[in-house]
Each structure stands twice: as C-alpha cells, then as structure tokens.
Design a protein around this motif. Structure first.
Motif, PDB file in Angstrom:
ATOM      1  N   LEU A  37      -4.361   8.040  15.430  1.00  0.00           N
ATOM      2  CA  LEU A  37      -5.199   7.664  14.291  1.00  0.00           C
ATOM      3  C   LEU A  37      -6.428   8.559  14.173  1.00  0.00           C
ATOM      4  O   LEU A  37      -6.972   8.729  13.089  1.00  0.00           O
ATOM      5  CB  LEU A  37      -5.617   6.192  14.398  1.00  0.00           C
ATOM      6  CG  LEU A  37      -4.496   5.168  14.274  1.00  0.00           C
ATOM      7  CD1 LEU A  37      -5.050   3.764  14.469  1.00  0.00           C
ATOM      8  CD2 LEU A  37      -3.780   5.283  12.949  1.00  0.00           C
ATOM      9  N   ASP A  38      -6.872   9.136  15.285  1.00  0.00           N
ATOM     10  CA  ASP A  38      -8.024  10.041  15.249  1.00  0.00           C
ATOM     11  C   ASP A  38      -7.752  11.284  14.414  1.00  0.00           C
ATOM     12  O   ASP A  38      -8.673  11.965  13.979  1.00  0.00           O
ATOM     13  CB  ASP A  38      -8.427  10.456  16.667  1.00  0.00           C
ATOM     14  CG  ASP A  38      -8.963   9.288  17.484  1.00  0.00           C
ATOM     15  OD1 ASP A  38      -9.479   8.321  16.879  1.00  0.00           O
ATOM     16  OD2 ASP A  38      -8.867   9.343  18.716  1.00  0.00           O
ATOM     17  N   HIS A  39      -6.485  11.602  14.179  1.00  0.00           N
ATOM     18  CA  HIS A  39      -6.119  12.790  13.417  1.00  0.00           C
ATOM     19  C   HIS A  39      -5.869  12.503  11.943  1.00  0.00           C
ATOM     20  O   HIS A  39      -5.530  13.397  11.180  1.00  0.00           O
ATOM     21  CB  HIS A  39      -4.866  13.432  14.023  1.00  0.00           C
ATOM     22  CG  HIS A  39      -5.036  13.789  15.467  1.00  0.00           C
ATOM     23  ND1 HIS A  39      -5.771  14.878  15.875  1.00  0.00           N
ATOM     24  CD2 HIS A  39      -4.609  13.176  16.594  1.00  0.00           C
ATOM     25  CE1 HIS A  39      -5.769  14.928  17.200  1.00  0.00           C
ATOM     26  NE2 HIS A  39      -5.070  13.915  17.660  1.00  0.00           N
ATOM     27  N   ILE A  40      -6.031  11.234  11.554  1.00  0.00           N
ATOM     28  CA  ILE A  40      -5.802  10.839  10.167  1.00  0.00           C
ATOM     29  C   ILE A  40      -7.145  10.567   9.522  1.00  0.00           C
ATOM     30  O   ILE A  40      -7.928   9.769  10.011  1.00  0.00           O
ATOM     31  CB  ILE A  40      -4.920   9.567  10.089  1.00  0.00           C
ATOM     32  CG1 ILE A  40      -3.561   9.833  10.730  1.00  0.00           C
ATOM     33  CG2 ILE A  40      -4.767   9.114   8.642  1.00  0.00           C
ATOM     34  CD1 ILE A  40      -2.695   8.598  10.842  1.00  0.00           C
ATOM     35  N   GLY A  41      -7.415  11.241   8.427  1.00  0.00           N
ATOM     36  CA  GLY A  41      -8.658  11.040   7.702  1.00  0.00           C
ATOM     37  C   GLY A  41      -8.386  10.835   6.221  1.00  0.00           C
ATOM     38  O   GLY A  41      -7.243  10.887   5.767  1.00  0.00           O
ATOM     39  N   GLU A  42      -9.425  10.614   5.475  1.00  0.00           N
ATOM     40  CA  GLU A  42      -9.294  10.388   4.042  1.00  0.00           C
ATOM     41  C   GLU A  42      -8.646  11.589   3.360  1.00  0.00           C
ATOM     42  O   GLU A  42      -8.990  12.737   3.638  1.00  0.00           O
ATOM     43  CB  GLU A  42     -10.675  10.132   3.436  1.00  0.00           C
ATOM     44  CG  GLU A  42     -10.627   9.721   1.986  1.00  0.00           C
ATOM     45  CD  GLU A  42     -11.989   9.318   1.460  1.00  0.00           C
ATOM     46  OE1 GLU A  42     -12.169   9.380   0.244  1.00  0.00           O
ATOM     47  OE2 GLU A  42     -12.866   8.959   2.260  1.00  0.00           O
ATOM     48  N   GLY A  43      -7.676  11.326   2.516  1.00  0.00           N
ATOM     49  CA  GLY A  43      -7.020  12.383   1.762  1.00  0.00           C
ATOM     50  C   GLY A  43      -5.930  13.119   2.514  1.00  0.00           C
ATOM     51  O   GLY A  43      -5.344  14.060   2.011  1.00  0.00           O
ATOM     52  N   ILE A  44      -5.633  12.715   3.744  1.00  0.00           N
ATOM     53  CA  ILE A  44      -4.593  13.358   4.548  1.00  0.00           C
ATOM     54  C   ILE A  44      -3.246  12.730   4.195  1.00  0.00           C
ATOM     55  O   ILE A  44      -3.106  11.514   4.153  1.00  0.00           O
ATOM     56  CB  ILE A  44      -4.868  13.175   6.062  1.00  0.00           C
ATOM     57  CG1 ILE A  44      -6.218  13.762   6.453  1.00  0.00           C
ATOM     58  CG2 ILE A  44      -3.749  13.767   6.908  1.00  0.00           C
ATOM     59  CD1 ILE A  44      -6.338  15.243   6.255  1.00  0.00           C
ATOM     60  N   ASP A  45      -2.250  13.555   3.917  1.00  0.00           N
ATOM     61  CA  ASP A  45      -0.905  13.051   3.650  1.00  0.00           C
ATOM     62  C   ASP A  45      -0.263  12.611   4.955  1.00  0.00           C
ATOM     63  O   ASP A  45      -0.288  13.335   5.946  1.00  0.00           O
ATOM     64  CB  ASP A  45      -0.034  14.131   3.002  1.00  0.00           C
ATOM     65  CG  ASP A  45      -0.459  14.445   1.583  1.00  0.00           C
ATOM     66  OD1 ASP A  45      -1.092  13.580   0.944  1.00  0.00           O
ATOM     67  OD2 ASP A  45      -0.156  15.535   1.106  1.00  0.00           O
ATOM     68  N   VAL A  46       0.300  11.400   4.936  1.00  0.00           N
ATOM     69  CA  VAL A  46       0.951  10.837   6.113  1.00  0.00           C
ATOM     70  C   VAL A  46       2.297  10.299   5.676  1.00  0.00           C
ATOM     71  O   VAL A  46       2.420   9.662   4.634  1.00  0.00           O
ATOM     72  CB  VAL A  46       0.111   9.699   6.724  1.00  0.00           C
ATOM     73  CG1 VAL A  46       0.830   9.036   7.872  1.00  0.00           C
ATOM     74  CG2 VAL A  46      -1.243  10.198   7.159  1.00  0.00           C
ATOM     75  N   LYS A  47       3.331  10.563   6.453  1.00  0.00           N
ATOM     76  CA  LYS A  47       4.649  10.006   6.175  1.00  0.00           C
ATOM     77  C   LYS A  47       4.877   8.835   7.111  1.00  0.00           C
ATOM     78  O   LYS A  47       4.791   8.975   8.324  1.00  0.00           O
ATOM     79  CB  LYS A  47       5.735  11.058   6.390  1.00  0.00           C
ATOM     80  CG  LYS A  47       7.122  10.570   6.055  1.00  0.00           C
ATOM     81  CD  LYS A  47       8.148  11.676   6.168  1.00  0.00           C
ATOM     82  CE  LYS A  47       9.514  11.194   5.771  1.00  0.00           C
ATOM     83  NZ  LYS A  47      10.517  12.263   5.831  1.00  0.00           N
ATOM     84  N   LEU A  48       5.137   7.663   6.521  1.00  0.00           N
ATOM     85  CA  LEU A  48       5.392   6.469   7.310  1.00  0.00           C
ATOM     86  C   LEU A  48       6.900   6.321   7.461  1.00  0.00           C
ATOM     87  O   LEU A  48       7.639   6.372   6.490  1.00  0.00           O
ATOM     88  CB  LEU A  48       4.807   5.243   6.621  1.00  0.00           C
ATOM     89  CG  LEU A  48       3.296   5.292   6.374  1.00  0.00           C
ATOM     90  CD1 LEU A  48       2.846   4.075   5.595  1.00  0.00           C
ATOM     91  CD2 LEU A  48       2.536   5.404   7.674  1.00  0.00           C
ATOM     92  N   ILE A  49       7.350   6.139   8.702  1.00  0.00           N
ATOM     93  CA  ILE A  49       8.773   6.045   8.998  1.00  0.00           C
ATOM     94  C   ILE A  49       9.049   4.676   9.596  1.00  0.00           C
ATOM     95  O   ILE A  49       8.457   4.321  10.623  1.00  0.00           O
ATOM     96  CB  ILE A  49       9.200   7.147   9.994  1.00  0.00           C
ATOM     97  CG1 ILE A  49       8.880   8.523   9.407  1.00  0.00           C
ATOM     98  CG2 ILE A  49      10.673   7.028  10.343  1.00  0.00           C
ATOM     99  CD1 ILE A  49       9.047   9.652  10.399  1.00  0.00           C
ATOM    100  N   PRO A  50       9.925   3.890   8.971  1.00  0.00           N
ATOM    101  CA  PRO A  50      10.238   2.580   9.539  1.00  0.00           C
ATOM    102  C   PRO A  50      10.987   2.709  10.853  1.00  0.00           C
ATOM    103  O   PRO A  50      11.779   3.644  11.023  1.00  0.00           O
ATOM    104  CB  PRO A  50      11.118   1.911   8.478  1.00  0.00           C
ATOM    105  CG  PRO A  50      11.644   3.030   7.632  1.00  0.00           C
ATOM    106  CD  PRO A  50      10.668   4.167   7.758  1.00  0.00           C
ATOM    107  N   ILE A  51      10.705   1.808  11.788  1.00  0.00           N
ATOM    108  CA  ILE A  51      11.398   1.841  13.074  1.00  0.00           C
ATOM    109  C   ILE A  51      12.137   0.533  13.309  1.00  0.00           C
ATOM    110  O   ILE A  51      11.898  -0.437  12.684  1.00  0.00           O
ATOM    111  CB  ILE A  51      10.459   2.128  14.246  1.00  0.00           C
ATOM    112  CG1 ILE A  51       9.332   1.112  14.305  1.00  0.00           C
ATOM    113  CG2 ILE A  51       9.872   3.516  14.118  1.00  0.00           C
ATOM    114  CD1 ILE A  51       8.495   1.188  15.557  1.00  0.00           C
TER     115      ILE A  51
END
Length: 51
Positions: A37-51
């Motif tokens: 989470l420390d590498h995720i900031g506002e405006g950063i694209d993140v891909k969420l993958i269901p597990i």
C-alpha cells in the motif's frame, strides 16, 4: 464507442475506519500485502485481481 473509458472510483483505506453506509466494502488487503500500500498513491493506476 466515443473513445471514453469506463471509470470506476475505488477507495483504498490504509487504516481501519468506522463503517459508513455511503460505501460498499468490496474486499480487504491481506496482512502480508499491506506493505504494498505504501507504493499506491492518488492517481496511480492499480489492477485489482480477484482471488
């Protein structure tokens, strides 16, 4: 299509928060992955993958 992308806003809370009826909880981050989470900031694209 007119070239527009579908956009969905997802909030990722980095700490426990009180339940709020305005928000739906769609998942949780496992304890072993919380350091990412420390590498995720506002405006950063993140891909969420269901597990």
């Amino acid at each position: 299509m007119n070239g527009r992308k579908n956009v969905v806003e997802v909030l990722i809370f980095k700490k426990e928060v009180e339940a709020d009826p305005r928000f739906n909880v769609i998942g949780e981050v496992s304890l072993e992955d919380t350091d990412m989470l420390d590498h995720i900031g506002e405006g950063i694209d993140v891909k969420l993958i269901p597990i």
